[in-house]
Structures are given as structure tokens and as C-alpha cells.
Design a protein around this motif. Structure first.
Motif, PDB file in Angstrom:
ATOM      1  N   ALA A 147       0.837  -1.203   0.000  1.00 38.40           N
ATOM      2  CA  ALA A 147       0.000   0.000   0.000  1.00 38.40           C
ATOM      3  C   ALA A 147       0.860   1.234   0.000  1.00 38.40           C
ATOM      4  O   ALA A 147       0.429   2.297   0.479  1.00 38.40           O
ATOM      5  CB  ALA A 147      -0.958  -0.005   1.196  1.00 38.40           C
ATOM      6  N   GLY A 148       2.058   1.140  -0.512  1.00 40.34           N
ATOM      7  CA  GLY A 148       2.971   2.277  -0.481  1.00 40.34           C
ATOM      8  C   GLY A 148       2.626   3.358  -1.493  1.00 40.34           C
ATOM      9  O   GLY A 148       2.943   4.535  -1.278  1.00 40.34           O
ATOM     10  N   GLY A 149       1.986   3.013  -2.605  1.00 38.76           N
ATOM     11  CA  GLY A 149       1.658   4.004  -3.622  1.00 38.76           C
ATOM     12  C   GLY A 149       0.483   4.870  -3.212  1.00 38.76           C
ATOM     13  O   GLY A 149      -0.318   4.519  -2.346  1.00 38.76           O
ATOM     14  N   ASP A 150       0.383   6.025  -3.846  1.00 32.58           N
ATOM     15  CA  ASP A 150      -0.716   6.941  -3.562  1.00 32.58           C
ATOM     16  C   ASP A 150      -1.956   6.456  -4.310  1.00 32.58           C
ATOM     17  O   ASP A 150      -1.959   6.344  -5.539  1.00 32.58           O
ATOM     18  CB  ASP A 150      -0.347   8.358  -4.001  1.00 32.58           C
ATOM     19  N   LYS A 151      -3.019   6.170  -3.543  1.00 29.19           N
ATOM     20  CA  LYS A 151      -4.300   5.723  -4.074  1.00 29.19           C
ATOM     21  C   LYS A 151      -4.176   4.419  -4.879  1.00 29.19           C
ATOM     22  O   LYS A 151      -4.993   4.138  -5.757  1.00 29.19           O
ATOM     23  CB  LYS A 151      -4.936   6.800  -4.960  1.00 29.19           C
ATOM     24  N   THR A 152      -3.199   3.621  -4.540  1.00 27.07           N
ATOM     25  CA  THR A 152      -2.983   2.363  -5.248  1.00 27.07           C
ATOM     26  C   THR A 152      -2.568   1.309  -4.245  1.00 27.07           C
ATOM     27  O   THR A 152      -1.690   1.543  -3.408  1.00 27.07           O
ATOM     28  CB  THR A 152      -1.900   2.507  -6.329  1.00 27.07           C
ATOM     29  N   ILE A 153      -3.192   0.149  -4.336  1.00 24.85           N
ATOM     30  CA  ILE A 153      -2.829  -0.978  -3.491  1.00 24.85           C
ATOM     31  C   ILE A 153      -2.591  -2.187  -4.397  1.00 24.85           C
ATOM     32  O   ILE A 153      -3.154  -2.294  -5.485  1.00 24.85           O
ATOM     33  CB  ILE A 153      -3.928  -1.294  -2.453  1.00 24.85           C
ATOM     34  N   THR A 154      -1.729  -3.086  -3.902  1.00 24.37           N
ATOM     35  CA  THR A 154      -1.456  -4.338  -4.596  1.00 24.37           C
ATOM     36  C   THR A 154      -2.106  -5.459  -3.813  1.00 24.37           C
ATOM     37  O   THR A 154      -1.803  -5.657  -2.632  1.00 24.37           O
ATOM     38  CB  THR A 154       0.051  -4.578  -4.729  1.00 24.37           C
ATOM     39  N   VAL A 155      -2.989  -6.188  -4.468  1.00 16.61           N
ATOM     40  CA  VAL A 155      -3.766  -7.231  -3.816  1.00 16.61           C
ATOM     41  C   VAL A 155      -3.324  -8.575  -4.382  1.00 16.61           C
ATOM     42  O   VAL A 155      -3.236  -8.754  -5.605  1.00 16.61           O
ATOM     43  CB  VAL A 155      -5.275  -7.018  -4.052  1.00 16.61           C
ATOM     44  N   GLU A 156      -3.043  -9.511  -3.478  1.00 18.50           N
ATOM     45  CA  GLU A 156      -2.672 -10.867  -3.868  1.00 18.50           C
ATOM     46  C   GLU A 156      -3.878 -11.770  -3.690  1.00 18.50           C
ATOM     47  O   GLU A 156      -4.462 -11.855  -2.607  1.00 18.50           O
ATOM     48  CB  GLU A 156      -1.503 -11.365  -3.024  1.00 18.50           C
ATOM     49  N   ILE A 157      -4.236 -12.470  -4.764  1.00 17.75           N
ATOM     50  CA  ILE A 157      -5.412 -13.331  -4.750  1.00 17.75           C
ATOM     51  C   ILE A 157      -4.944 -14.773  -4.844  1.00 17.75           C
ATOM     52  O   ILE A 157      -4.220 -15.145  -5.781  1.00 17.75           O
ATOM     53  CB  ILE A 157      -6.353 -12.990  -5.921  1.00 17.75           C
ATOM     54  N   ALA A 158      -5.355 -15.589  -3.885  1.00 18.23           N
ATOM     55  CA  ALA A 158      -4.998 -17.006  -3.848  1.00 18.23           C
ATOM     56  C   ALA A 158      -6.134 -17.826  -4.427  1.00 18.23           C
ATOM     57  O   ALA A 158      -7.300 -17.661  -4.036  1.00 18.23           O
ATOM     58  CB  ALA A 158      -4.700 -17.446  -2.416  1.00 18.23           C
ATOM     59  N   VAL A 159      -5.789 -18.705  -5.351  1.00 21.97           N
ATOM     60  CA  VAL A 159      -6.775 -19.573  -5.999  1.00 21.97           C
ATOM     61  C   VAL A 159      -6.408 -21.010  -5.653  1.00 21.97           C
ATOM     62  O   VAL A 159      -5.292 -21.469  -5.926  1.00 21.97           O
ATOM     63  CB  VAL A 159      -6.790 -19.364  -7.528  1.00 21.97           C
ATOM     64  N   VAL A 160      -7.351 -21.735  -5.045  1.00 24.69           N
ATOM     65  CA  VAL A 160      -7.153 -23.131  -4.662  1.00 24.69           C
ATOM     66  C   VAL A 160      -8.150 -23.971  -5.448  1.00 24.69           C
ATOM     67  O   VAL A 160      -9.374 -23.831  -5.268  1.00 24.69           O
ATOM     68  CB  VAL A 160      -7.329 -23.331  -3.145  1.00 24.69           C
ATOM     69  N   ARG A 161      -7.632 -24.828  -6.319  1.00 27.22           N
ATOM     70  CA  ARG A 161      -8.490 -25.667  -7.144  1.00 27.22           C
ATOM     71  C   ARG A 161      -7.927 -27.083  -7.220  1.00 27.22           C
ATOM     72  O   ARG A 161      -6.729 -27.280  -7.035  1.00 27.22           O
ATOM     73  CB  ARG A 161      -8.629 -25.085  -8.552  1.00 27.22           C
ATOM     74  N   SER A 174      -2.107 -14.782  -7.789  1.00 27.48           N
ATOM     75  CA  SER A 174      -1.958 -13.739  -8.791  1.00 27.48           C
ATOM     76  C   SER A 174      -2.088 -12.394  -8.101  1.00 27.48           C
ATOM     77  O   SER A 174      -2.798 -12.262  -7.101  1.00 27.48           O
ATOM     78  CB  SER A 174      -3.018 -13.889  -9.891  1.00 27.48           C
ATOM     79  N   ARG A 175      -1.411 -11.401  -8.659  1.00 27.71           N
ATOM     80  CA  ARG A 175      -1.428 -10.056  -8.068  1.00 27.71           C
ATOM     81  C   ARG A 175      -2.018  -9.068  -9.064  1.00 27.71           C
ATOM     82  O   ARG A 175      -1.815  -9.188 -10.272  1.00 27.71           O
ATOM     83  CB  ARG A 175      -0.025  -9.626  -7.678  1.00 27.71           C
ATOM     84  N   LEU A 176      -2.745  -8.096  -8.525  1.00 31.39           N
ATOM     85  CA  LEU A 176      -3.331  -7.054  -9.344  1.00 31.39           C
ATOM     86  C   LEU A 176      -3.286  -5.738  -8.578  1.00 31.39           C
ATOM     87  O   LEU A 176      -3.192  -5.711  -7.351  1.00 31.39           O
ATOM     88  CB  LEU A 176      -4.766  -7.423  -9.744  1.00 31.39           C
ATOM     89  N   HIS A 177      -3.377  -4.654  -9.340  1.00 32.53           N
ATOM     90  CA  HIS A 177      -3.364  -3.311  -8.764  1.00 32.53           C
ATOM     91  C   HIS A 177      -4.788  -2.779  -8.726  1.00 32.53           C
ATOM     92  O   HIS A 177      -5.524  -2.884  -9.722  1.00 32.53           O
ATOM     93  CB  HIS A 177      -2.472  -2.370  -9.566  1.00 32.53           C
ATOM     94  N   ALA A 178      -5.163  -2.199  -7.586  1.00 33.78           N
ATOM     95  CA  ALA A 178      -6.512  -1.669  -7.394  1.00 33.78           C
ATOM     96  C   ALA A 178      -6.416  -0.209  -6.952  1.00 33.78           C
ATOM     97  O   ALA A 178      -5.423   0.223  -6.349  1.00 33.78           O
ATOM     98  CB  ALA A 178      -7.285  -2.487  -6.371  1.00 33.78           C
ATOM     99  N   HIS A 179      -7.471   0.529  -7.270  1.00 29.40           N
ATOM    100  CA  HIS A 179      -7.519   1.952  -6.941  1.00 29.40           C
ATOM    101  C   HIS A 179      -8.188   2.130  -5.578  1.00 29.40           C
ATOM    102  O   HIS A 179      -9.304   1.666  -5.351  1.00 29.40           O
ATOM    103  CB  HIS A 179      -8.314   2.708  -8.010  1.00 29.40           C
ATOM    104  N   ASP A 180      -7.461   2.816  -4.685  1.00 29.02           N
ATOM    105  CA  ASP A 180      -7.968   3.125  -3.335  1.00 29.02           C
ATOM    106  C   ASP A 180      -8.017   4.641  -3.210  1.00 29.02           C
ATOM    107  O   ASP A 180      -7.005   5.291  -2.949  1.00 29.02           O
ATOM    108  CB  ASP A 180      -7.058   2.500  -2.277  1.00 29.02           C
ATOM    109  N   GLU A 181      -9.190   5.208  -3.422  1.00 25.73           N
ATOM    110  CA  GLU A 181      -9.313   6.668  -3.471  1.00 25.73           C
ATOM    111  C   GLU A 181      -8.952   7.332  -2.153  1.00 25.73           C
ATOM    112  O   GLU A 181      -8.285   8.364  -2.136  1.00 25.73           O
ATOM    113  CB  GLU A 181     -10.757   7.025  -3.853  1.00 25.73           C
ATOM    114  N   ALA A 182      -9.348   6.755  -1.012  1.00 27.94           N
ATOM    115  CA  ALA A 182      -9.118   7.385   0.300  1.00 27.94           C
ATOM    116  C   ALA A 182      -7.924   6.788   1.024  1.00 27.94           C
ATOM    117  O   ALA A 182      -7.699   7.143   2.201  1.00 27.94           O
ATOM    118  CB  ALA A 182     -10.367   7.244   1.173  1.00 27.94           C
TER     119      ALA A 182
END
Length: 215
Positions: A147-161, A174-182
Motif C-alpha cells: 500500500a505504499g503508492g498513492d491511491k494504489t494498493i497491490t492485492v494478492e489473490i490465492a486460488v485453490v483448485r 496472482s497479483r493485481l493493482h486496485a484503486h484506493d481513493e481514500a
């Protein structure tokens, strides 16, 4: 002695017989050589055939031209055609002629298309515009790893199949970038993100809610 001399032939007779034999031998040799010469004489060579004429060859010059296509044949005929020289033209005259040719060809195309439209009938309405119905947006749940970026977080999603063939549980992340306005989410939080329009070069997701805060 007289009897022996009578029995012996005269010298002149021997010389005459020898010359007669030599003459006959020479005549026989000459005849044999003439017969051998006639037998060994080679037959006369046949006349050389005339060069084959091509499909478009010049019969007077004997030029051989391979089988050409219709365009190449027409080009060859035009190149061989000779006519009176045309008068020299200025660049302005050439430009005027080209513009006139373009105009006439355009009019010809318009007339042709108009005839085709009349044959087909009245023009239709065409293809109706596509009606796009937005479907449900994707929602993913994961853990914030940065969560170091401004209004940006990196989320790690675990998939178990379970593997469809080997029936073994396979874990993937897998990792993706999401927008965190506040800037609400911190590292370790369990969040839920939803897909959105492209917000930057890598952000295609937006923070929906925080499910569990990090301890």
C-alpha cells in the motif's frame, strides 16, 4: 642341250606374263577400293530444321518467344506496334489530361453504381446498431501486500483448485493493482475489489470494501 633350251621359255615371254599379272592385280585392288569407298561413304546429312516459331514470335526474324499470358501478350503487341510520333506535350497539358481522365472515370463509376442500386431496389436501412448490455462485473477477494503508492494498493489473490486430471489440490496466486481513493487499506488487510475501467497503465480494479483489518 638343245632340248633343254627348247623347253625353257623365252625371257620376253616371262616379262610379258609378269606385267599382265601385275595389271590384273592392280585392277582388282582398284575395284575393291572403289567398292569399299562406296560402302563406307556416309549418307548425306538431312537438312537442318527451321527454328520453331513461338506463339507470338516474329516469323520474319525467327525470334522464339515463350508462351505468355494475355497481359504479357498485349504488352508485347503494344511494344511492337509502330505509329506516327505524337506531338510533344508540356507538363501542364499532361496534368490537364490526367485530371480529365480522373473526372470521366469518376462519373462512369457513379453511373455504374447508380444502375446497380436501381437494380437492387431501394436502399435498405442497413445493419442496426449493436445493443450492448453490460454484464455483471467481476469481484475478487484477496490480501493487500503493498500500500505504499498513492491511491494504489497491490492485492494478492490465492486460488485453490483441484486438478481436473490428477485430482491434486493446486494453489496459485496472482497479483493485481486496485484503486484506493481514500488510502483506507493497509498491508495485511483482507479486501474485496471489483473490476472497473482502465484507471492507469496497470490499474483495472477498484477497492470495494475492507473485510478484515490487519492486526
Amino acid at each position: 642341250m638343245a632340248e633343254e633350251e627348247k623347253n625353257q621359255p623365252a625371257a620376253g615371254d616371262e616379262v610379258a606374263e609378269d606385267t599382265a599379272g601385275e595389271a590384273e592385280a592392280e585392277e582388282s585392288q582398284a575395284g575393291a577400293s572403289d567398292e569399299g569407298a562406296e560402302e563406307t561413304a556416309e549418307p548425306a546429312a538431312p537438312p537442318e530444321p527451321e527454328p520453331a516459331q513461338g506463339a507470338e514470335g516474329d516469323r520474319s526474324s525467327g525470334e522464339v518467344v515463350p508462351d505468355l499470358g494475355p497481359k504479357a501478350k498485349r504488352r508485347l503487341e503494344r511494344s511492337r506496334a509502330s505509329g506516327p510520333p505524337r506531338p510533344a506535350k508540356t507538363p501542364e497539358e499532361r496534368a490537364t489530361e490526367r485530371a480529365e481522365e480522373h473526372r470521366t472515370s469518376g462519373e462512369r463509376r457513379r453511373r455504374y453504381r447508380a444502375v446497380r442500386r436501381r437494380k437492387r431496389g431501394e436502399p435498405g436501412t442497413g445493419t442496426p446498431p449493436a445493443t450492448r448490455e453490460p454484464g455483471p462485473k467481476k469481484v475478487r477477494q484477496g490480501t493487500v501486500v503493498s500500500a505504499g503508492g498513492d491511491k494504489t494498493i497491490t492485492v494478492e489473490i490465492a486460488v485453490v483448485r483441484r486438478h481436473p486430471t490428477y485430482e491434486k489440490v493446486v494453489r496459485r496466486t496472482s497479483r493485481l493493482h486496485a484503486h484506493d481513493e481514500a488510502n483506507q487499506a493497509q498491508e495485511g488487510d483482507v479486501v474485496r475489489v471489483v473490476e472497473s475501467r482502465p484507471l492507469s497503465r496497470t490499474k483495472r480494479w477498484r477497492l470495494l470494501e475492507i473485510l478484515e483489518k490487519a492486526r
